[in-house]
Design a protein around this motif. Structure first.
Motif, PDB file in Angstrom:
ATOM      1  N   LEU A 238      12.210  -2.698-107.230  1.00 55.11           N
ATOM      2  CA  LEU A 238      11.496  -1.983-106.181  1.00 55.11           C
ATOM      3  C   LEU A 238      11.389  -0.499-106.516  1.00 55.11           C
ATOM      4  N   TYR A 239      12.506   0.092-106.977  1.00 52.39           N
ATOM      5  CA  TYR A 239      12.485   1.511-107.317  1.00 52.39           C
ATOM      6  C   TYR A 239      11.585   1.784-108.525  1.00 52.39           C
ATOM      7  N   ARG A 240      11.608   0.846-109.479  1.00 48.51           N
ATOM      8  CA  ARG A 240      10.755   1.041-110.653  1.00 48.51           C
ATOM      9  C   ARG A 240       9.283   1.023-110.257  1.00 48.51           C
ATOM     10  N   TRP A 241       8.922   0.083-109.409  1.00 45.50           N
ATOM     11  CA  TRP A 241       7.523  -0.009-108.997  1.00 45.50           C
ATOM     12  C   TRP A 241       7.104   1.221-108.207  1.00 45.50           C
ATOM     13  N   LYS A 242       8.046   1.726-107.429  1.00 43.02           N
ATOM     14  CA  LYS A 242       7.731   2.937-106.677  1.00 43.02           C
ATOM     15  C   LYS A 242       7.484   4.090-107.652  1.00 43.02           C
ATOM     16  N   ARG A 243       8.349   4.168-108.684  1.00 40.75           N
ATOM     17  CA  ARG A 243       8.196   5.232-109.686  1.00 40.75           C
ATOM     18  C   ARG A 243       6.860   5.151-110.385  1.00 40.75           C
ATOM     19  N   LYS A 244       6.421   3.917-110.617  1.00 42.46           N
ATOM     20  CA  LYS A 244       5.163   3.722-111.337  1.00 42.46           C
ATOM     21  C   LYS A 244       3.956   3.790-110.403  1.00 42.46           C
ATOM     22  N   ASN A 245       4.186   4.195-109.167  1.00 36.98           N
ATOM     23  CA  ASN A 245       3.113   4.318-108.172  1.00 36.98           C
ATOM     24  C   ASN A 245       2.409   2.995-107.881  1.00 36.98           C
ATOM     25  N   LEU A 246       3.150   1.900-107.975  1.00 40.05           N
ATOM     26  CA  LEU A 246       2.558   0.624-107.609  1.00 40.05           C
ATOM     27  C   LEU A 246       2.677   0.402-106.106  1.00 40.05           C
ATOM     28  N   ILE A 247       3.584   1.123-105.494  1.00 36.92           N
ATOM     29  CA  ILE A 247       3.762   1.032-104.049  1.00 36.92           C
ATOM     30  C   ILE A 247       3.595   2.437-103.484  1.00 36.92           C
ATOM     31  N   PRO A 248       2.634   2.633-102.608  1.00 34.95           N
ATOM     32  CA  PRO A 248       2.366   3.994-102.141  1.00 34.95           C
ATOM     33  C   PRO A 248       3.516   4.584-101.330  1.00 34.95           C
ATOM     34  N   GLU A 249       3.670   5.866-101.474  1.00 35.69           N
ATOM     35  CA  GLU A 249       4.752   6.604-100.818  1.00 35.69           C
ATOM     36  C   GLU A 249       4.747   6.377 -99.297  1.00 35.69           C
ATOM     37  N   ASN A 250       3.549   6.339 -98.706  1.00 34.02           N
ATOM     38  CA  ASN A 250       3.519   6.274 -97.238  1.00 34.02           C
ATOM     39  C   ASN A 250       3.850   4.887 -96.683  1.00 34.02           C
ATOM     40  N   TRP A 251       4.145   3.943 -97.545  1.00 33.68           N
ATOM     41  CA  TRP A 251       4.626   2.651 -97.055  1.00 33.68           C
ATOM     42  C   TRP A 251       6.130   2.684 -96.825  1.00 33.68           C
ATOM     43  N   PHE A 252       6.792   3.698 -97.350  1.00 35.68           N
ATOM     44  CA  PHE A 252       8.239   3.805 -97.153  1.00 35.68           C
ATOM     45  C   PHE A 252       8.492   4.518 -95.828  1.00 35.68           C
ATOM     46  N   ILE A 253       8.873   3.762 -94.822  1.00 34.33           N
ATOM     47  CA  ILE A 253       9.056   4.336 -93.498  1.00 34.33           C
ATOM     48  C   ILE A 253      10.551   4.405 -93.213  1.00 34.33           C
ATOM     49  N   ARG A 254      11.054   5.616 -93.022  1.00 34.20           N
ATOM     50  CA  ARG A 254      12.505   5.757 -92.839  1.00 34.20           C
ATOM     51  C   ARG A 254      12.845   5.798 -91.353  1.00 34.20           C
ATOM     52  N   LYS A 255      13.851   5.027 -90.989  1.00 33.04           N
ATOM     53  CA  LYS A 255      14.289   4.998 -89.595  1.00 33.04           C
ATOM     54  C   LYS A 255      15.795   4.957 -89.554  1.00 33.04           C
ATOM     55  N   SER A 256      16.370   5.494 -88.499  1.00 29.97           N
ATOM     56  CA  SER A 256      17.822   5.363 -88.398  1.00 29.97           C
ATOM     57  C   SER A 256      18.161   4.091 -87.637  1.00 29.97           C
ATOM     58  N   THR A 257      19.169   3.414 -88.153  1.00 29.70           N
ATOM     59  CA  THR A 257      19.657   2.219 -87.479  1.00 29.70           C
ATOM     60  C   THR A 257      21.156   2.378 -87.333  1.00 29.70           C
ATOM     61  N   PHE A 258      21.799   1.358 -86.787  1.00 32.62           N
ATOM     62  CA  PHE A 258      23.246   1.501 -86.570  1.00 32.62           C
ATOM     63  C   PHE A 258      24.028   1.545 -87.872  1.00 32.62           C
ATOM     64  N   THR A 259      23.409   1.071 -88.953  1.00 35.27           N
ATOM     65  CA  THR A 259      24.107   1.141 -90.241  1.00 35.27           C
ATOM     66  C   THR A 259      23.676   2.385 -91.028  1.00 35.27           C
ATOM     67  N   GLY A 260      23.120   3.337 -90.361  1.00 36.93           N
ATOM     68  CA  GLY A 260      22.652   4.533 -91.063  1.00 36.93           C
ATOM     69  C   GLY A 260      21.170   4.421 -91.330  1.00 36.93           C
ATOM     70  N   GLN A 261      20.693   5.247 -92.239  1.00 40.10           N
ATOM     71  CA  GLN A 261      19.268   5.255 -92.544  1.00 40.10           C
ATOM     72  C   GLN A 261      18.826   3.958 -93.215  1.00 40.10           C
ATOM     73  N   GLU A 262      17.728   3.415 -92.775  1.00 41.30           N
ATOM     74  CA  GLU A 262      17.167   2.245 -93.438  1.00 41.30           C
ATOM     75  C   GLU A 262      15.701   2.498 -93.704  1.00 41.30           C
ATOM     76  N   THR A 263      15.189   1.845 -94.734  1.00 45.16           N
ATOM     77  CA  THR A 263      13.784   1.995 -95.055  1.00 45.16           C
ATOM     78  C   THR A 263      13.037   0.736 -94.638  1.00 45.16           C
ATOM     79  N   PHE A 264      11.896   0.933 -94.019  1.00 49.90           N
ATOM     80  CA  PHE A 264      11.065  -0.195 -93.605  1.00 49.90           C
ATOM     81  C   PHE A 264       9.694  -0.108 -94.280  1.00 49.90           C
TER      82      PHE A 264
END
Lengths: 261, 206
Positions: B21-47
């Protein structure tokens, strides 16, 4: 049409030059360049101030230089100090002195032996830091190697992350395939001297989230660590661990909750 | 509200690892604005937007053996690839119908070869015509509309919306993601993410 041969500029003493296309630009005293400049070789032994953008094949700065625009170079060595107000794009960057980049830094091989501070994002195939780096945005690389102090305000994303701790290191998030964080065991004279001057700061990495396939950590403080195989060494304080395959814990690590997924 | 999927569930559902997942993000296969950060009870999670990310990962997994990651990134990026094709070839390769080309020629004058931007216009026109929801005169309006706003389409993630109320039709072009509320008699005939069509077109061309 035959291409006109490009001319050189050489400024020894203090001088002002207009921008334009040149072959070689050499500054031995202090120079002020009024607009954009394009050249094959840019060499500065004194101080140079460029009011526009600069594009060059090779750049070597032994003195100090200030670029108000963007800088593009195939190869770049900074032994003195360089301030760039825009972005720096260069396949090979070596920073042995200090440099400040207010925009983004893009390269293939980035080597820092001094201090670099980048306000924007950094992306490169390889990043090798043996000094100090401060990055305002995200940092992306295939391989990230650090033996010194770094602070990344965004995400550190790299295939291989290899960190040998020296003083405080910090990243908001770390993600990648292989992540290894170790304490530097080299107690040579240099480090002792450094410690003497810097005070007894502990070697430590702080991050909110660390996620990777293979994660091996020492002296790391994190809220969440997630991965397939995780090894937690001494000195770690981690609130929560989520792992898929295996987890090894050192007895001197403080772990909040752990869960196999 | 779009359905979201947490990173953990995504890795499970798509059977990939953090590293991938991180590699694909680095290679711009997954756009930045799809990574939505939210706080949950286990700390920060990405959706992530569920539908889109699962489709994208499926595509990456299918194509990664044939194409390099950089080629894939080119395909997913909203900026055009440089190609031009002749009208004959377009029909022969079944990329667009001859009717669409004919309409394009009536509007723009005879065009021998099409650049990527023109191809995209043609492709959108053809797709809308094929659905049977748009008539020819509306098609001409679409051509006019896309020509006027050509600069806003390329290199950006935008959406094309086609609505009709009591027989009067409108086109709307907006940056992604558009949340459009319409009154009850109004019908949204088409809501196209241009990115998706750029991808499809690039796939057909390659």
């Amino acid at each position: 049409m035959e291409k006109a041969k490009k001319r050189n500029i050489s400024i020894s003493g203090s001088g002002t030059a207009a921008g334009g296309e040149y072959d070689q630009v050499k500054v031995n005293g202090s120079a002020h360049i009024n607009s954009d400049i394009e050249c094959e070789i840019f060499k500065c032994n004194g101080s140079a101030h460029i009011e526009g953008n600069i594009k060059t094949a090779t750049a070597k700065v032994n003195g100090s230089s200030h670029v108000e625009g963007n800088m593009e170079a195939r190869e770049m060595i900074i032994n003195g100090s360089t301030d760039i107000d825009g972005n720096l794009t260069s396949s090979e960057v070596k920073i042995q002195g200090s440099s400040t980049i207010k925009g983004d830094l893009k390269g293939k091989e980035i080597n820092v032996r001094g201090t670099a501070s980048i306000t924007g994002n950094v992306s490169s195939d390889e990043i090798d830091v043996k000094g100090q780096v401060i990055i305002g945005g995200d940092c992306e690389a295939e391989s990230f190697l650090a033996r010194g102090h770094f602070k990344i305000n965004g995400l550190l994303n790299a295939g291989n992350i290899d960190i040998e701790l020296l003083r405080l290191c910090e990243a908001k998030e770390i993600g990648g395939e292989n992540i290894s964080v170790k304490r530097n065991l080299d107690f040579s004279g240099f480090k002792k001297i450094l410690k003497f001057f810097m005070g007894q700061e502990k070697d430590q990495l702080t991050a909110e989230v660390i996620e990777g396939d293979h994660v091996s950590l020492e002296y790391t403080h994190a809220k969440v660590v997630r991965g397939n195989t995780i090894e937690i060494g001494p000195g770690c304080v981690i609130d929560r661990i989520e792992y898929k395959q295996s987890l090894e814990l050192d007895e001197n690590a403080k772990i909040g909750t752990q869960e196999k997924i | 509200m779009e359905k979201l999927i947490s990173k953990k569930d995504l890795l499970e559902a798509a059977n990939i690892s953090y590293g991938q997942l991180y590699r694909w993000k680095r290679k711009n296969l997954i756009p930045e604005n799809w990574f939505i950060r939210k706080s949950t009870f286990t700390g920060q999670e990405t959706f992530f937007p569920k539908e889109e990310i699962l489709q994208r990962i499926e595509k990456i997994k299918n194509l990664k053996d044939d194409l390099s990651l950089d080629e894939l990134a080119d395909m997913f990026s909203p900026s055009p690839t440089i190609t031009s094709l002749s009208a004959d070839e377009l029909v022969k390769r079944n990329i667009v119908s001859s009717t669409a080309i004919e309409m394009y020629n009536t509007h723009h004058g005879n065009t021998a070869t099409f650049s990527f931007d023109q191809l995209l216009t043609l492709y959108l026109l053809d797709t809308l015509l094929q659905t049977g929801e748009m008539n020819r005169s509306e098609g001409m309006e679409l051509l006019h509309f896309l020509q006027q706003h050509a600069n806003e389409i390329t290199g950006q993630e935008s959406e094309l919306i086609f609505i009709r109320k009591m027989g009067v039709s409108f086109f709307i072009l907006t940056p992604e993601p558009a949340k459009l509320l319409v009154e009850s008699q109004t019908k949204i005939i088409a809501h196209y993410k241009l990115n998706k069509y750029i991808e499809e077109l690039k796939l057909k061309l390659s």
